[in-house]
Design an enzyme around this catalytic site. Sequence first.
Site, mmCIF file in Angstrom:
data_model
loop_
_atom_site.group_PDB
_atom_site.id
_atom_site.type_symbol
_atom_site.label_atom_id
_atom_site.label_comp_id
_atom_site.label_asym_id
_atom_site.label_seq_id
_atom_site.Cartn_x
_atom_site.Cartn_y
_atom_site.Cartn_z
ATOM 1 N N GLU A 179 56.159 15.186 28.230
ATOM 2 C CA GLU A 179 56.349 15.173 26.777
ATOM 3 C C GLU A 179 57.680 14.518 26.402
ATOM 4 O O GLU A 179 58.590 15.149 25.847
ATOM 5 C CB GLU A 179 56.289 16.600 26.217
ATOM 6 C CG GLU A 179 54.938 17.242 26.453
ATOM 7 C CD GLU A 179 54.707 18.519 25.678
ATOM 8 O OE1 GLU A 179 53.557 18.811 25.374
ATOM 9 O OE2 GLU A 179 55.675 19.241 25.393
ATOM 10 N N GLU A 372 47.262 18.369 29.333
ATOM 11 C CA GLU A 372 47.499 19.726 28.815
ATOM 12 C C GLU A 372 46.625 19.958 27.607
ATOM 13 O O GLU A 372 46.556 19.108 26.709
ATOM 14 C CB GLU A 372 48.951 19.922 28.368
ATOM 15 C CG GLU A 372 49.933 20.107 29.466
ATOM 16 C CD GLU A 372 51.335 20.452 28.963
ATOM 17 O OE1 GLU A 372 51.455 21.163 27.942
ATOM 18 O OE2 GLU A 372 52.294 19.990 29.599
HETATM 19 C C1 BG6 Z 1 53.883 21.866 26.291
HETATM 20 C C2 BG6 Z 1 54.678 21.916 27.551
HETATM 21 O O1 BG6 Z 1 54.826 21.649 25.294
HETATM 22 O O2 BG6 Z 1 53.184 22.966 25.845
HETATM 23 C C3 BG6 Z 1 54.430 23.126 28.405
HETATM 24 O O3 BG6 Z 1 54.570 20.741 28.306
HETATM 25 C C4 BG6 Z 1 54.184 24.339 27.507
HETATM 26 O O4 BG6 Z 1 55.526 23.276 29.264
HETATM 27 C C5 BG6 Z 1 52.939 24.074 26.693
HETATM 28 O O5 BG6 Z 1 54.097 25.535 28.204
HETATM 29 C C6 BG6 Z 1 52.474 25.229 25.841
HETATM 30 O O6 BG6 Z 1 53.516 25.696 25.051
HETATM 31 P P1 BG6 Z 1 53.940 27.213 25.049
HETATM 32 O O7 BG6 Z 1 55.100 27.281 24.156
HETATM 33 O O8 BG6 Z 1 52.771 27.986 24.527
HETATM 34 O O9 BG6 Z 1 54.247 27.561 26.454
#
Ligand code: BG6
Length: 477
Positions: A179, A372
């Site tokens: 990211e 993701e």
């Molecule tokens: C992304 C990141 O921003 O979202 C992860 O690459 C992160 O590291 C994921 O865990 C989900 O966000 P969160 O805040 O729910 O953990």
Amino acid sequence: MGFREDFLWGGATAANQCEGGYNKGGRGLANVDLAPTGKDRFPVITGEMKMFDFDDEHFYPAKEAIDMYTHFKEDIALFAEMGFKTYRLSIAWSRIFPKGDEKEPNEEGLKFYEDIFKECQKYGIEPLVTITHFDCPMHLVEKYGAWRSREMIGFYENLCRVIFNRYKGLVKYWLTFNEINMILHAPFMGAGLYFEEGENKEQVKYQAAHHELVASAIATKIAHEVDPENQVGCMLAAGTNYPYTCNPEDVWAAKKSDRENYFFIDVQSRGEYPAYALLKMEREGIVIDMTEEDLALLKEYTVDFISFSYYSSRVQTTDPELLEQTAGNIFASVKNPYLPASEWGWQIDPLGLRITMNDLYDRYQKPLFIVENGLGAVDTPDENGYVADDYRIEYLAAHIEAMRDAVELDGVDLMGYTSWGCIDLVSAGTGEMKKRYGFIYVDRDNEGNGTLKRSKKKSFDWYKKVIATNGQDLENN
Ligand code: BG6
């Protein structure tokens, strides 16, 4: 048609959110270790509050996380049982170079990842490795100011050279910076940037981003030199911005917001700074130290594929009456009245994934990789410890269906899909454990209590079926 025959189904994690073992095997301290839970987390990760060492008042969840440092064999066996074709993980820079500026790497750290990759190989799982998932050795933060310094490019290059050579034959898919646009929104967590009183933050952030972009191009160059089989991707926190209304002012606001994020990928994929970014910097008095050699590297060594995270779309408006905000992945957005939201207020928009994929594919014309996506939710195990997470299945099925539409109906070239936090891990945004994304439940709470026992949720068998049918059977039965 459907997904490619070699479609890479799997799950994703990041070192600092799952490994723990923060001081084991010679590992050095990193920025990501120092993000506490509670109200100070946000000021720390945005670089407003100085936290360069642990104190007694805070709880630091990354120290132990879910202790994958010692459980990785068990965890990878579970991923294999689901039929994973790929496992996305990140390397903790400070395991390989504890301080970051050493000449020689730490053998124990190198061996740790080698063991992981060999374990993956045993099951035919292709590792997808994020070289830096937000982490930066604290020594580099304190001595050089992290990515604000040009010297970082050389330290990162050294890391890349070492890992590409050592893991040749074991790893062929690499992502340079997780990211990368997060440097704008969470600069300490994303790039080790801490701001002194009165500093021009935008200037610092864009200069640091430039260093990362050049480092990413160099990584791509070396990856290809070391092994022509290597494929390197960029990684964007994606999610198209919608205009709140058809008022052209809103449409323009949405476009501007998209460009703020696309800027990074425009450089990494097209090989040059877009005119809109250069002009914006000029207007805002941001002057980047940029050499001819930098520009040549950016031009020549563009990425092979575009990876991204997608949790939600976003909304922009210029109407102050309509500025009701909703939470999102670190940065908030205007609330979309048409969409439901998760328990953390992240709005749920599967069609937005198809829209985002189309936007990215139209813009770059390179294969995409969704690295993701997922639902952070509170899971409550029943008396037998079983979690019936139908809500997660529903979320994932809707998103996989939308991505199938993007592939089958729109012709988007998609390499794979790794859902976020395939095993429960620490939340990056809040530091909580109870915000769970996994197919595998981990017995640990927000305060660090629990046995760390792993157990399969209902979604475990569901995802196994999805993979076995190459994404055709999404039924929850
Ligand atoms: C992304 C990141 O921003 O979202 C992860 O690459 C992160 O590291 C994921 O865990 C989900 O966000 P969160 O805040 O729910 O953990």
